[in-house]
Design an enzyme around this catalytic site. Sequence first.
Site, PDB file in Angstrom:
ATOM      1  N   GLU A 118       0.996  -1.160  -0.078  1.00  0.00           N
ATOM      2  CA  GLU A 118       0.014   0.026  -0.121  1.00  0.00           C
ATOM      3  C   GLU A 118       0.863   1.120  -0.016  1.00  0.00           C
ATOM      4  O   GLU A 118       0.559   2.096   0.725  1.00  0.00           O
ATOM      5  CB  GLU A 118      -0.810   0.040   1.295  1.00  0.00           C
ATOM      6  CG  GLU A 118      -1.918  -1.166   1.203  1.00  0.00           C
ATOM      7  CD  GLU A 118      -2.966  -1.252   2.384  1.00  0.00           C
ATOM      8  OE1 GLU A 118      -2.751  -0.669   3.387  1.00  0.00           O
ATOM      9  OE2 GLU A 118      -3.951  -1.883   2.129  1.00  0.00           O
ATOM     10  N   ASP A 171      -8.302  -8.926   4.814  1.00  0.00           N
ATOM     11  CA  ASP A 171      -8.034  -8.001   5.426  1.00  0.00           C
ATOM     12  C   ASP A 171      -9.005  -7.749   6.625  1.00  0.00           C
ATOM     13  O   ASP A 171     -10.121  -7.097   6.330  1.00  0.00           O
ATOM     14  CB  ASP A 171      -8.006  -6.614   4.414  1.00  0.00           C
ATOM     15  CG  ASP A 171      -7.346  -5.287   5.117  1.00  0.00           C
ATOM     16  OD1 ASP A 171      -7.026  -5.565   6.282  1.00  0.00           O
ATOM     17  OD2 ASP A 171      -7.216  -4.390   4.502  1.00  0.00           O
ATOM     18  N   GLU A 190     -12.306  -1.523  12.691  1.00  0.00           N
ATOM     19  CA  GLU A 190     -12.481  -0.802  11.259  1.00  0.00           C
ATOM     20  C   GLU A 190     -13.545  -1.608  10.445  1.00  0.00           C
ATOM     21  O   GLU A 190     -14.080  -0.702   9.689  1.00  0.00           O
ATOM     22  CB  GLU A 190     -10.980  -1.119  10.605  1.00  0.00           C
ATOM     23  CG  GLU A 190     -10.991  -0.589   9.072  1.00  0.00           C
ATOM     24  CD  GLU A 190      -9.871  -0.915   8.573  1.00  0.00           C
ATOM     25  OE1 GLU A 190      -8.842  -1.478   9.024  1.00  0.00           O
ATOM     26  OE2 GLU A 190      -9.684  -0.293   7.358  1.00  0.00           O
TER      27      GLU A 190
HETATM   28  C1  BDP Z   1      -6.104  -1.934   6.134  1.00  0.00           C
HETATM   29  C2  BDP Z   1      -6.356  -0.491   6.593  1.00  0.00           C
HETATM   30  C3  BDP Z   1      -5.055   0.465   6.276  1.00  0.00           C
HETATM   31  C4  BDP Z   1      -4.042  -0.155   7.104  1.00  0.00           C
HETATM   32  C5  BDP Z   1      -3.688  -1.740   6.379  1.00  0.00           C
HETATM   33  C6  BDP Z   1      -2.408  -2.349   7.150  1.00  0.00           C
HETATM   34  O1  BDP Z   1      -7.389  -0.100   6.131  1.00  0.00           O
HETATM   35  O2  BDP Z   1      -5.614   1.378   7.190  1.00  0.00           O
HETATM   36  O3  BDP Z   1      -2.963   0.645   6.587  1.00  0.00           O
HETATM   37  O4  BDP Z   1      -4.848  -2.443   6.626  1.00  0.00           O
HETATM   38  O5  BDP Z   1      -2.919  -3.453   7.933  1.00  0.00           O
HETATM   39  O6  BDP Z   1      -7.008  -2.731   6.845  1.00  0.00           O
HETATM   40  O7  BDP Z   1      -1.345  -2.089   7.043  1.00  0.00           O
END
Ligand code: BDP
Length: 672
Positions: free
Chosen positions: A283, A362, A390
């Site tokens: 990401e 996730d 979340e």
């Molecule tokens: C996702 C979240 C994000 C995190 C990512 C992570 O939306 O904000 O940075 O995981 O685990 O679920 O790095």
Amino acid sequence: MSVHAAWLPAESFVALGSRRVLVHGDGVDTVLDEVTRACARHGGQVRRSPCGDADVDLVLALRQAVPLPVPAAQAARQAAGEPPGDEGFVLTRSGDVTVLLADTPTGLLYGLFHLVRLGAAAFTVDQPTRRHRPALRRRMLDHWDNVSVHPVMGQVERGYAGGSIFWRDGAARHDLARIREYGRLLAAVGINAISVNNVNVGPVEARLLTDRLDDVAEIADVLRPYGIRVHLSVTFAAPVVLGGLPTADPRDEQVRAWWATTTRQVYERIGDFGGYVVKADSEGQPGPFSYGRSHADGANLLAEALAPHGGVVHWRAFVYNHHQDWRDRSTDRARAAYDHFVPLDGDFRTNVVLQVKYGPVDFQPREPVSPVLAAMPATRLAMELQVTQEYTGQQRHVCYLGPWWSELLGFRPWQTPERTVADVVTELVAVSNVGDDPFWCGHPLAQANLYAFGRLAWDPRLDPTAVLDEWIDLTSPPGSTGDTGRVRATLHAIMDDSWRTYERYTAPLGVGFMVDPLRHHYGPNVDGYEYSRWGTYHFADRDGVGVDRTRATGTGYAGQYPPGWAQVYESLADCPDELLLFFHHVPYDHVLHSGSTVIQHIYDTHFTGVAQVETMRERWRQLAGLLDQALFERVAERLDEQVRSATEWRDQINTYFFRKSGVPDAHGRPIH
Ligand code: BDP
């Protein structure tokens, strides 16, 4: 509004604080301080040995400290057998004396909080000598806290409890009293490590490693007496962004030297520093791929720098391509962690801990257990959970996650009785749900998730309903003013099944996502990610729904499991209902094991889910007058929102699938 005591209000120390307590051993100041405060409040007496007086009700002693002053304690030492270890303790009661022995001050502190949980029973019931030890060696919370306010994510990424308790507007808050109180709460559930900044490391956060290290040292100093070691999230690009080097290539000598020197300086300042947490090549975060190197090269670079000081690197396995082409069905985000990491098994240094999210996608309310956990026998593994909600209602919805975590920890990858996920991992890590909110977690009932995380990390076999009961008992509940029996029964009725209720009114049968990207994953948006590049799809059309992850016709993800589960998941006949759409694309009239069709199941669970939330709200309302008013109102207001949101989910999901499939509800309920 003052900060709420959560699960350690003064009342929970009544049984202990009204006794004659002897504390024995060196370096046990935290225990002594707890006992002194409890006794001052509840009329007991504290003695510090050596003291001639053996007339006590409770002895808290370090095992090796000599001479043990009370005959009962001497007998207990004889009976204790094997040492309880760094964090363990031995509890026994004979005659009229309760004895707690430990090898370290932290073990003694854990034992003290165990006594608090037992309450009066610790002094009335004969306890056979019993040794207690944590099942997992590290029990860690990751704070996704930013030092600087991030323009999109705010102070705490995915935080739903106000601002950070550590940082505000680009600087440390220095609110040491609050951090100390937090340390107590965490020690009381056995958490022994925290990481104090976000895994997405911004430019200001990166500097915690170097010129802002004093701020980290300050937190470490406050948490040390509670047995908690501090870790830092670092950016893989640190040698470039902080060190001014032209590269962060893990094979470059200057890069290795930079990490070695920087790490040595960290340990000069914080002698018991825990280590680094790294999100790399994920990401948008930098990582070893930029230099054509593997994740083992990347992790080993940091591990090598940490090894001389006894530190570890938590290297996250959450690595996937977030720029996928949604039209290309041959790629599957669920496969990514396994494809990247399993070939590297055996290549990591021994102080690398691979931190694997519990599911392959996730943090969804329902996913299969990540197959990575069963495929890397030569690597130290941590499972990563998400306490912050979340994807489970963002602390506006009641969603007690204990039962879900217990299921994950108890999963048997090889279908043999003896080896569960809890036996395979050496540690449990979770994203924290704490902020500067007076109730700590935004939703007062979300405290139970933090509590349960610690308790299950200590002993994964605990029954999550019993853990909830402990939390209710210790908090009494927070602010309750009477009729605890009724309050307890109501809380169980609201919370025990709340995770499954949440599952009922959101994305069906394990298909996942369907959350609104614009509202940061809150509320429904069925196609919100369907045509985006993030790789989370449901493939609903007029004929059916679900993702084919079989080897024969799908992405092949099911083949990442050991043969037994691979077969179960691939077989339409055997795949568990709750994961059906994770593994298969099926027509709407496909009949589930439950006897219902997929489409009718969607309608039924969504109507039921909302009805259950309405009942939760009703139950809560009946507690009016029995609880602290501010707390009562906070929960009441959130339950109103939960009813609204669940209704929105129900209507959008049902309408969407009715319009796609054209199949009416068998019971004629209104769907438009
Ligand atoms: C996702 C979240 C994000 C995190 C990512 C992570 O939306 O904000 O940075 O995981 O685990 O679920 O790095």
